[in-house]
Every structure is written in structure tokens, then in C-alpha cells.
Write a protein that holds these residues in place. Structure first.
Motif, short mmCIF file in Angstrom:
data_model
loop_
_atom_site.label_atom_id
_atom_site.label_comp_id
_atom_site.label_asym_id
_atom_site.label_seq_id
_atom_site.Cartn_x
_atom_site.Cartn_y
_atom_site.Cartn_z
N MET B 10 0.99 -0.80 0.11
CA MET B 10 0.28 0.44 -0.05
C MET B 10 0.49 1.41 0.05
O MET B 10 2.03 0.81 0.38
N GLU B 11 0.24 2.23 -0.42
CA GLU B 11 1.16 3.04 -1.09
C GLU B 11 0.54 4.58 -0.85
O GLU B 11 -0.83 4.44 -1.45
N PHE B 12 0.49 5.74 0.91
CA PHE B 12 -0.10 6.79 0.32
C PHE B 12 -0.04 7.94 1.05
O PHE B 12 1.51 8.15 1.27
N PRO B 13 0.11 8.87 0.87
CA PRO B 13 0.00 10.27 1.35
C PRO B 13 0.35 10.75 2.39
O PRO B 13 -0.99 9.91 3.92
N SER B 14 1.44 10.62 3.31
CA SER B 14 1.24 11.00 4.95
C SER B 14 0.32 12.05 4.86
O SER B 14 0.65 13.08 5.72
#
Lengths: 112, 154
Positions: B10-14
Motif C-alpha cells: 500500500m502506498e498513500f500520502p502522509s
């Protein structure tokens, strides 16, 4: 996270629902601090937490922050109705020594 | 129950809003192993702390990317939370309860919580390069079924 509030004499009673983490902690902080700022007579805080399913260290930090706030007003903090995972988070953080935990709102109010 | 290797990335903005998503998604993935509800709560907690660390410390509530890899291999769960933020100058110091560089109401208990909730974790960090927190947990049920160094049947 949901929060509804009522005032009883010098005590602010806040009902919390959902999850208390870094995101909802800022809403919780703003709501409680706002209510205290508006009503200088308030000095105690009771948190009704039956509906809270998750608290992490950010949530615990926000609750401790409110403990500081009521202490500065010469008041007290009591929390009510910790679900098992929430109680575990309180225990892990070592705050159970500093925060009084109760089974019912009546008990919490009597402890103030 | 499968012991085959499986994973999600999973990759997402902080963003603080994504902390809740990350811990829920990790717990859903973890439930393919025989974790109890209490153990799934522990996994939720550990992921929450690791991702909060990225949002609050690594990126100081500013923009950035958080990447999570959750993997099931050999009957255990491995979760890695990575950021490309400012890094931790002294990891051993940061692991101690109540040590924090963050202002406001952050308690500095994140690594303490991760240590209590998971079987093990390690932290790799480079100042200016980012931080990688790797956490491991095996279902208690599986630990009981495989006592000590599983001896060969031969």
C-alpha cells in the motif's frame, strides 16, 4: 470519531464514539478546549467512552493533554466505559495510575 | 490455513486520515493467519503507531509518501512501514519510552507500543533519507502447535 457534549454544573461531560488516533485527537482536543474556553466556570471533565473501539498513543496523549487542562483549572478528569482494547492501550501507556476509570457516569461524577 | 507466501503493498500520502485506513487494511490482511481478535487489535495498534511516526515525525505533518508492505510467509506476519522523511538521528534513544522530539501532546510511546504488541521489530533510519520499521508477529496458536525449535521427524 463522534463527540457530543453536555454541561452539568462545573463538569463537562463528553460522549466519544469511534476511534481516537492522531487524526481524531485534534478534533477531540479542539472540541474540549473550545468548550472550556467558552465557559470559565467549567473545571471537571468526564469522558464517556463506551462507544470508543480504538485508542493509540496519540489518543492517550490527547486525553493526558485534557488532564493537564483540567488540572490547571483545579479540576479533575474521569473516564467511563473502556472497551477491552482501549483499556489495554491505557495499561500499556502507564496512565491508569493517573486517570480514574469508572463503570458508570454516576460513579464518575461522584468521584469528582 | 495456507503457509504460502502472500503479500500486499500500500502506498498513500502522509495524511492523518490515512492512519485509520492503514491499520484497518493491515488487520484485514493479517486475518488470513489464525490470529485471535486480541492479536488483531495488537496489529492494528502497531501499524497505527508506525504510520503515525511517519506522518508526525518523518514528514512533520507535511507532504510525503508512506509505503506499507504486509507479508505472510512461513506462518508469520511481517509488516514494513517505510517513509522518505527526515529520519531518526538516534534510533536507540527514540525507542526508549517517553523520548520524543515532537512537540504538543505526543507521548513518545510509539515504539514502546510496537514492542509490546508485536513479537519483534527493528528500525533502520538515515537522517535525511527516511525510516523503515519492520514488525513481525506469529499467531500464539501457531506458536503453541510448534513447540521450541521444531525438531525434524527423522
Amino acid at each position: 470519531m463522534g463527540a457530543s457534549m453536555k454541561v452539568l454544573g462545573e463538569t463537562l461531560i463528553v460522549t466519544l464514539d469511534g476511534e481516537l488516533d492522531v487524526h481524531s485527537a485534534s478534533e477531540f482536543r479542539a472540541a474540549v478546549t473550545g468548550a472550556f474556553d467558552e465557559r470559565p466556570r467549567l473545571r471537571n471533565l468526564v469522558l464517556l467512552m463506551h462507544g470508543v473501539t480504538f485508542v493509540d498513543s496519540s489518543g492517550i496523549g490527547a486525553i493526558l493533554g485534557r488532564l493537564k487542562e483540567v488540572s490547571a483549572r483545579g479540576g479533575r478528569l474521569a473516564v467511563v466505559g473502556l472497551q477491552t482494547p482501549v483499556e489495554r492501550a491505557f495499561a500499556m501507556s502507564g496512565v491508569l495510575k493517573r486517570i480514574s476509570v469508572h463503570d458508570s457516569e454516576g460513579q464518575a461524577l461522584a468521584s469528582l | 490455513m495456507t503457509h504460502a507466501s502472500d503479500y500486499v503493498i500500500m502506498e498513500f500520502p502522509s495524511l492523518p486520515e490515512n492512519v485509520g485506513f492503514a491499520r484497518s487494511a493491515a488487520a484485514v490482511f493479517a486475518s488470513r493467519l489464525d490470529f485471535t481478535l486480541d492479536e488483531l487489535d495488537d496489529i492494528r495498534m502497531a501499524v497505527s503507531e508506525a504510520v503515525t511516526n511517519a506522518v508526525v515525525h518523518a514528514y512533520e505533518n507535511g507532504p510525503g509518501i508512506v509505503r506499507i508492505t504486509a507479508e505472510v510467509a512461513g506462518g508469520q506476519l511481517v509488516i514494513t512501514v517505510e517513509d522518505r522523511g527526515k529520519g531518526i538521528p538516534d534510533v536507540e534513544w527514540a525507542k526508549q519510552p517517553a523520548n520524543t522530539t515532537a512537540p504538543d501532546e505526543h507521548l513518545g510511546l510509539g515504539f514502546h507500543f510496537i514492542g509490546v504488541c508485536m513479537d519483534g521489530y527493528d528500525v533502520e533510519s538515515r537522517v535525511g533519507g527516511g525510516t523503515r520499521i519492520r514488525m513481525v508477529k506469529r499467531p500464539a496458536q501457531a506458536k503453541r502447535q510448534e513447540p521450541a525449535a521444531s525438531s525434524s521427524s527423522q
